[in-house]
Design an enzyme around this catalytic site. Structure first.
Site, PDB file in Angstrom:
ATOM      1  N   SER A  45       0.818  -1.226   0.000  1.00  0.00           N
ATOM      2  CA  SER A  45       0.000   0.000   0.000  1.00  0.00           C
ATOM      3  C   SER A  45       0.847   1.269   0.000  1.00  0.00           C
ATOM      4  CB  SER A  45      -0.917   0.032   1.228  1.00  0.00           C
ATOM      5  OG  SER A  45      -1.656  -1.146   1.321  1.00  0.00           O
ATOM      6  N   HIS A  49       3.029   3.956   8.144  1.00  0.00           N
ATOM      7  CA  HIS A  49       2.034   3.928   9.234  1.00  0.00           C
ATOM      8  C   HIS A  49       2.529   4.713  10.438  1.00  0.00           C
ATOM      9  CE1 HIS A  49      -0.593   0.997   7.303  1.00  0.00           C
ATOM     10  NE2 HIS A  49       0.484   0.321   6.946  1.00  0.00           N
ATOM     11  N   VAL A 172      19.570 -18.496  -2.842  1.00  0.00           N
ATOM     12  CA  VAL A 172      20.235 -19.350  -1.853  1.00  0.00           C
ATOM     13  C   VAL A 172      19.505 -20.687  -1.808  1.00  0.00           C
ATOM     14  CG1 VAL A 172      20.714 -19.622   0.622  1.00  0.00           C
ATOM     15  CG2 VAL A 172      21.106 -17.409  -0.512  1.00  0.00           C
ATOM     16  N   LYS A 249      -4.830  -4.604   7.533  1.00  0.00           N
ATOM     17  CA  LYS A 249      -5.238  -3.295   8.034  1.00  0.00           C
ATOM     18  C   LYS A 249      -6.503  -2.776   7.337  1.00  0.00           C
ATOM     19  CE  LYS A 249      -0.647  -1.956   9.570  1.00  0.00           C
ATOM     20  NZ  LYS A 249      -0.693  -3.091  10.477  1.00  0.00           N
ATOM     21  N   ILE A 334       8.219 -10.516   8.105  1.00  0.00           N
ATOM     22  CA  ILE A 334       8.071  -9.048   8.213  1.00  0.00           C
ATOM     23  C   ILE A 334       6.867  -8.622   7.378  1.00  0.00           C
ATOM     24  CG2 ILE A 334       9.198  -6.806   8.054  1.00  0.00           C
ATOM     25  CD1 ILE A 334      10.703  -8.585   9.961  1.00  0.00           C
ATOM     26  N   CYS A 435      -1.164   5.095 -19.918  1.00  0.00           N
ATOM     27  CA  CYS A 435      -1.149   4.020 -20.938  1.00  0.00           C
ATOM     28  C   CYS A 435      -0.344   2.812 -20.480  1.00  0.00           C
ATOM     29  CB  CYS A 435      -0.685   4.548 -22.286  1.00  0.00           C
ATOM     30  SG  CYS A 435       1.090   4.513 -22.556  1.00  0.00           S
ATOM     31  N   CYS A 440       5.423   3.633 -24.712  1.00  0.00           N
ATOM     32  CA  CYS A 440       6.884   3.759 -24.571  1.00  0.00           C
ATOM     33  C   CYS A 440       7.629   2.430 -24.426  1.00  0.00           C
ATOM     34  CB  CYS A 440       7.233   4.700 -23.417  1.00  0.00           C
ATOM     35  SG  CYS A 440       6.752   4.076 -21.797  1.00  0.00           S
TER      36      CYS A 440
HETATM   37  C1  LIG Z   1      -0.543  -6.274   0.354  1.00  0.00           C
HETATM   38  C2  LIG Z   1       0.491  -5.658   1.236  1.00  0.00           C
HETATM   39  C3  LIG Z   1       0.334  -4.373   1.732  1.00  0.00           C
HETATM   40  C4  LIG Z   1       1.281  -3.816   2.567  1.00  0.00           C
HETATM   41  N1  LIG Z   1       1.191  -2.520   2.932  1.00  0.00           N
HETATM   42  C5  LIG Z   1       2.133  -1.963   3.714  1.00  0.00           C
HETATM   43  C6  LIG Z   1       2.096  -0.594   4.026  1.00  0.00           C
HETATM   44  O1  LIG Z   1       1.283   0.160   3.514  1.00  0.00           O
HETATM   45  N2  LIG Z   1       3.003  -0.113   4.913  1.00  0.00           N
HETATM   46  C7  LIG Z   1       3.935  -0.902   5.493  1.00  0.00           C
HETATM   47  O2  LIG Z   1       4.685  -0.422   6.325  1.00  0.00           O
HETATM   48  N3  LIG Z   1       4.051  -2.208   5.142  1.00  0.00           N
HETATM   49  C8  LIG Z   1       3.185  -2.736   4.267  1.00  0.00           C
HETATM   50  N4  LIG Z   1       3.289  -4.037   3.877  1.00  0.00           N
HETATM   51  C9  LIG Z   1       4.386  -4.830   4.400  1.00  0.00           C
HETATM   52  C10 LIG Z   1       5.685  -4.594   3.636  1.00  0.00           C
HETATM   53  O3  LIG Z   1       5.457  -4.508   2.256  1.00  0.00           O
HETATM   54  C11 LIG Z   1       6.633  -5.735   3.951  1.00  0.00           C
HETATM   55  O4  LIG Z   1       6.733  -5.858   5.347  1.00  0.00           O
HETATM   56  C12 LIG Z   1       8.011  -5.532   3.390  1.00  0.00           C
HETATM   57  O5  LIG Z   1       7.982  -5.205   2.038  1.00  0.00           O
HETATM   58  C13 LIG Z   1       8.794  -6.824   3.597  1.00  0.00           C
HETATM   59  O6  LIG Z   1      10.049  -6.663   3.041  1.00  0.00           O
HETATM   60  P1  LIG Z   1      11.028  -7.896   2.928  1.00  0.00           P
HETATM   61  O7  LIG Z   1      12.318  -7.342   2.487  1.00  0.00           O
HETATM   62  O8  LIG Z   1      10.981  -8.697   4.190  1.00  0.00           O
HETATM   63  O9  LIG Z   1      10.355  -8.839   1.831  1.00  0.00           O
HETATM   64  P2  LIG Z   1      10.453  -8.791   0.234  1.00  0.00           P
HETATM   65  O10 LIG Z   1      10.291  -7.438  -0.288  1.00  0.00           O
HETATM   66  O11 LIG Z   1       9.527  -9.833  -0.275  1.00  0.00           O
HETATM   67  O12 LIG Z   1      11.942  -9.192  -0.030  1.00  0.00           O
HETATM   68  C14 LIG Z   1      12.419 -10.506   0.186  1.00  0.00           C
HETATM   69  C15 LIG Z   1      13.423 -10.778  -0.903  1.00  0.00           C
HETATM   70  O13 LIG Z   1      14.061 -12.015  -0.651  1.00  0.00           O
HETATM   71  C16 LIG Z   1      14.291 -12.642  -1.882  1.00  0.00           C
HETATM   72  N5  LIG Z   1      14.469 -14.084  -1.631  1.00  0.00           N
HETATM   73  C17 LIG Z   1      13.528 -14.959  -1.220  1.00  0.00           C
HETATM   74  N6  LIG Z   1      14.078 -16.191  -1.099  1.00  0.00           N
HETATM   75  C18 LIG Z   1      15.379 -16.071  -1.438  1.00  0.00           C
HETATM   76  C19 LIG Z   1      16.461 -16.992  -1.532  1.00  0.00           C
HETATM   77  N7  LIG Z   1      16.320 -18.310  -1.251  1.00  0.00           N
HETATM   78  N8  LIG Z   1      17.684 -16.532  -1.937  1.00  0.00           N
HETATM   79  C20 LIG Z   1      17.848 -15.211  -2.244  1.00  0.00           C
HETATM   80  N9  LIG Z   1      16.847 -14.304  -2.190  1.00  0.00           N
HETATM   81  C21 LIG Z   1      15.635 -14.731  -1.776  1.00  0.00           C
HETATM   82  C22 LIG Z   1      13.062 -12.316  -2.691  1.00  0.00           C
HETATM   83  O14 LIG Z   1      13.289 -12.434  -4.091  1.00  0.00           O
HETATM   84  C23 LIG Z   1      12.769 -10.894  -2.273  1.00  0.00           C
HETATM   85  O15 LIG Z   1      13.337  -9.943  -3.140  1.00  0.00           O
HETATM   86  C24 LIG Z   1       2.384  -4.598   2.990  1.00  0.00           C
HETATM   87  C25 LIG Z   1       2.568  -5.878   2.463  1.00  0.00           C
HETATM   88  C26 LIG Z   1       1.665  -6.380   1.555  1.00  0.00           C
HETATM   89  C27 LIG Z   1       1.947  -7.687   0.905  1.00  0.00           C
END
Ligand SMILES: Cc1cc2nc3c(=O)[nH]c(=O)nc-3n(C[C@H](O)[C@H](O)[C@H](O)COP(=O)(O)OP(=O)(O)OC[C@H]3O[C@@H](n4cnc5c(N)ncnc54)[C@H](O)[C@@H]3O)c2cc1C
Length: 476
Positions: A45, A49, A172, A249, A334, A435, A440
């Site tokens: 989103s 927050h 990994v 939320k 997370i 678009c 582009c």
């Molecule tokens: C629908 C939705 C709405 C949300 N809205 C909000 C919001 O408005 N505000 C807010 O604060 N939070 C929000 N969140 C939460 C927030 O988006 C996440 O908490 C945050 O993006 C998590 O980040 P991350 O780095 O843990 O996960 P990700 O961004 O998923 O990154 C994990 C990375 O690990 C990589 N990976 C996975 N397995 C492996 C492997 N074996 N080897 C190497 N790489 C690997 C993946 O490719 C990925 O790039 C929302 C989440 C969702 C889904």
């Protein structure tokens, strides 16, 4: 031998790398995809927050409030679009009003500044398009909006500029623990390291199982969205939430930093990686959003998408050293408000690694800056100067967003260069307009091929294998 290997480069891996790159350490970030910010950190989103939602006393509450403040500071320093526009949680009945009171109490305990409960009329004064059914609302002045992928990219770029090694397309596959960790990857490359950070998002439980750790399991939960054209971007000024429930939320209506209107998400348990949208899911989002903002014109929709939350069995982030493998730090599960909390999670992780025995010596040369050219935001004089220096800035490629060839070329030669059409889009917004790249994309494809010295048929939309062209027509 690395000091720290970080697995995953979403906003959490990027924030950890950003924080750790201040210190004299040898760091590698391993990301399975073709770019940073392609998981949950791309499809969410995009709200910063305020921090009234998490239960007082939890790590989530503390990191949410700290992270909100840090995110705005980092965004300003690293030229990430962000805006402290405030938010309203609206109540439609007595039960909702009880909920608002509870959120207010939690917010005060969590140390959230600028919180107040206002009447429905006051809320409509602030937001004239709000429903007549709204009886009262919780106003949170410290909430805001950000570009989530730009935020991730900015922190990752600073880390790379300060010596962090980023390995893309490197999934990994296994981890062995001996004297040190041996991290094996899909490309056959092996990394030896003293410490591991698991920031693998929806796969964080799979990665922690690689060291025999089964302390949490991810229950992937999809959230579907509408992204509406800028013609709807002024429908609201603040983020409009409904009362949250245990799955998420609730459905929100908000402006984006790019001037569009975002509406969503729902919450449906799904499979990892299933980012398809459904007719039922979108219908639910539309119907629910209209309760708070009835006049939204959904025919102005330009894109639907879904993101996957890393929900777990716990109402908390899964952060801490693994009980099965000393030196292995989980930043797992997370879910929201992970984007908001990210920078605070990065700092907290550095503190935990220190407690785990990693020596942190600050670098004198740490460079905490980032350049970003946004042609359309320049004055006429600055535009002319830039075009004189480089005529590519005089050629507009994306007409909807007024993005020039110069910006696309810069994205392809930046600190973490774009390697795909979507990578270009995330860096300079080409293809983000009404678009959606219809005009582009072919031109961006040509520029990518030219700049990377590859054939146009080798240009991918996002992942390896997502080539946009099959072959040249005359060869078929
Ligand atoms: C629908 C939705 C709405 C949300 N809205 C909000 C919001 O408005 N505000 C807010 O604060 N939070 C929000 N969140 C939460 C927030 O988006 C996440 O908490 C945050 O993006 C998590 O980040 P991350 O780095 O843990 O996960 P990700 O961004 O998923 O990154 C994990 C990375 O690990 C990589 N990976 C996975 N397995 C492996 C492997 N074996 N080897 C190497 N790489 C690997 C993946 O490719 C990925 O790039 C929302 C989440 C969702 C889904």
């Amino acid at each position: 031998m690395y000091d720290v290997v970080i697995i995953g480069c979403g906003v959490i891996g990027a924030a950890a790398a950003y924080e750790l790159s201040r210190y004299d350490l040898k760091i590698a970030v391993l990301e399975s995809e073709n770019d940073v910010a392609t998981g949950s950190s791309k499809a969410n989103s995009a709200i910063l927050h305020a921090g009234y939602d998490p239960k007082p006393g939890t790590l989530m509450a503390k990191l949410n409030v700290e992270g909100n403040e840090l995110a705005f500071r980092i965004a300003e320093k690293l030229h990430v679009p962000a805006e402290r526009c405030g938010s309203l949680v609206v109540a439609f009945d007595e039960k909702d009003e009880e909920h608002l009171n509870e959120l207010y109490r939690r917010g005060i305990e969590n140390g959230v500044p600028g919180l107040s409960i206002i009447s429905g009329d006051k809320a409509r004064e602030l937001e004239p398009n709000l429903s007549e059914e709204v009886r009262s609302a919780l106003l949170a002045e410290s909430a805001g909006i950000i570009s989530p992928w730009d935020y991730t990219l900015a922190m990752a770029e600073v880390a790379v500029k300060n010596g962090t090694e980023l390995f893309l397309n490197t999934r990994v596959t296994s981890i062995e623990k001996g004297e040190c960790f041996t991290v094996r990857s899909s490309k056959g490359k092996t990394f030896k390291t003293r410490y591991v950070i698991n920031a693998a998002g929806v796969n964080s439980d799979v990665v922690s199982e690689m060291v025999g750790d089964r302390e949490f399991s991810v229950r992937p939960t999809a959230g579907e969205y509408y992204l509406l054209d800028k013609s709807e971007g002024e429908r609201v000024s603040r983020v409009i939430f409904q009362c949250p429930n245990e799955l998420g939320k609730g459905v929100l209506v908000s402006r984006t930093v790019h001037g569009n209107l975002i509406v969503g998400p729902n919450a449906v348990e799904t499979d990892r990686g299933n980012t398809a949208t459904t007719r039922e899911g979108l219908a639910f989002v539309q119907e629910t959003a209209k309760r708070s903002v009835p006049g939204i014109q959904f025919r102005e929709n330009i894109r639907n998408f879904a993101g996957i939350r890393a929900n777990t069995e716990f109402d908390e982030f899964c952060i801490g050293e693994s009980r099965s493998a000393k030196g292995f730090l989980n930043l797992g599960g997370i879910k929201s408000p992970g984007l908001t909390a990210a920078a605070a999670i990065g700092r907290y992780a550095a503190g935990l690694l220190k407690d785990m025995g990693l020596e942190l010596i600050e670098k004198e040369s740490f460079d905490d800056t980032r350049e970003a050219i946004r042609f359309k935001e320049l004055s006429d004089l600055e535009k002319n100067e830039l075009i004189k220096r480089d005529p590519a800035f005089g050629r507009v490629i994306c007409r909807c967003e007024t993005i020039t060839e110069g910006e696309i070329v810069a994205a392809l030669h930046s600190v973490i260069p774009a390697r795909s059409i979507n990578g270009v889009k995330r860096r300079c917004n080409a293809g983000m307009g009404r678009c959606q790249g219809g005009f582009c994309s072919p031109r961006v494809c040509r520029i990518i091929a030219r700049e990377l010295g590859i054939d146009e048929t080798e240009v991918v939309e996002e992942k390896e294998g997502s080539n946009v062209l099959y072959s040249r027509l005359k060869e078929v």
